[in-house]
Design an enzyme around this catalytic site. Sequence first.
Site, PDB file in Angstrom:
ATOM      1  N   CYS A  77       0.981  -1.301   0.027  1.00 12.00           N
ATOM      2  CA  CYS A  77       0.030  -0.047   0.006  1.00 12.00           C
ATOM      3  C   CYS A  77       0.738   1.207   0.080  1.00 12.00           C
ATOM      4  O   CYS A  77       1.595   1.424  -0.842  1.00 12.00           O
ATOM      5  CB  CYS A  77      -1.060  -0.134   1.117  1.00 12.00           C
ATOM      6  N   HIS A 175      -3.911  -4.765  -0.177  1.00 12.53           N
ATOM      7  CA  HIS A 175      -3.312  -5.405   1.105  1.00 12.53           C
ATOM      8  C   HIS A 175      -3.722  -6.751   1.088  1.00 12.53           C
ATOM      9  O   HIS A 175      -4.563  -7.465   1.189  1.00 12.53           O
ATOM     10  CB  HIS A 175      -4.041  -4.946   2.335  1.00 12.53           C
ATOM     11  N   GLU A 177      -2.394  -9.120   3.116  1.00 10.57           N
ATOM     12  CA  GLU A 177      -2.845  -9.592   4.265  1.00 10.57           C
ATOM     13  C   GLU A 177      -4.111  -9.449   4.769  1.00 10.57           C
ATOM     14  O   GLU A 177      -4.741  -9.914   5.718  1.00 10.57           O
ATOM     15  CB  GLU A 177      -1.988  -8.952   5.523  1.00 10.57           C
TER      16      GLU A 177
END
Length: 193
Positions: A77, A175, A177
């Site tokens: 990001c 992202h 994750e």
Amino acid sequence: MKIVIINYGAGNIQSIKFAIRRLGYEALLSDDPEEIRQADKVIFPGVGEASSAMKKLRASGLDKIIPTLTQPVLGICLGMQLMCHSSEEGQTEGLGIFDADVVRFSNRVKVPQIGWNQISNLKTPLFQGVGEKKHIYLVHSYYAPLTKETIAESEYDVKYSAALGKDNFYGTQFHPEKSSKVGQRILGNFLEM
């Protein structure tokens, strides 16, 4: 394997740590240049505003360290955006790793873009086993335009770089994750490089 998440006070660090743990690895948080240099893999996270994040990097000297790393590095990001030449956000000079200048989405669309979007034109081993048009999770108001270093695209008002790659450096605007199984696969691919 030694995995270091760069800790400079501008990161979504815990969710990355948990995602890495789900893959069977442990990650260390550090702002120590020697520890970062000795890592097998480095993750450069980022959430927040570009100019204040760059100030934190400069204050710790990490702005000089990151571009010299030779192991695989993944910017996430804002981390990816800071790896570019510059960002319109706060008129920020970046690290100059990627040949791109980050710009703001136009007023034609709701900003920030928040939520799920598709990625396409996937290149490099970072996306091994990830199919075209899979969904990833994004939260951003600024983007890197398409360049020769674009390794994945997405579209929101315009086509833009969902990921960049050059030498040992990779960056994702999304992202991983927070991108479910697709994101886990991408993070796993990075850790296995």
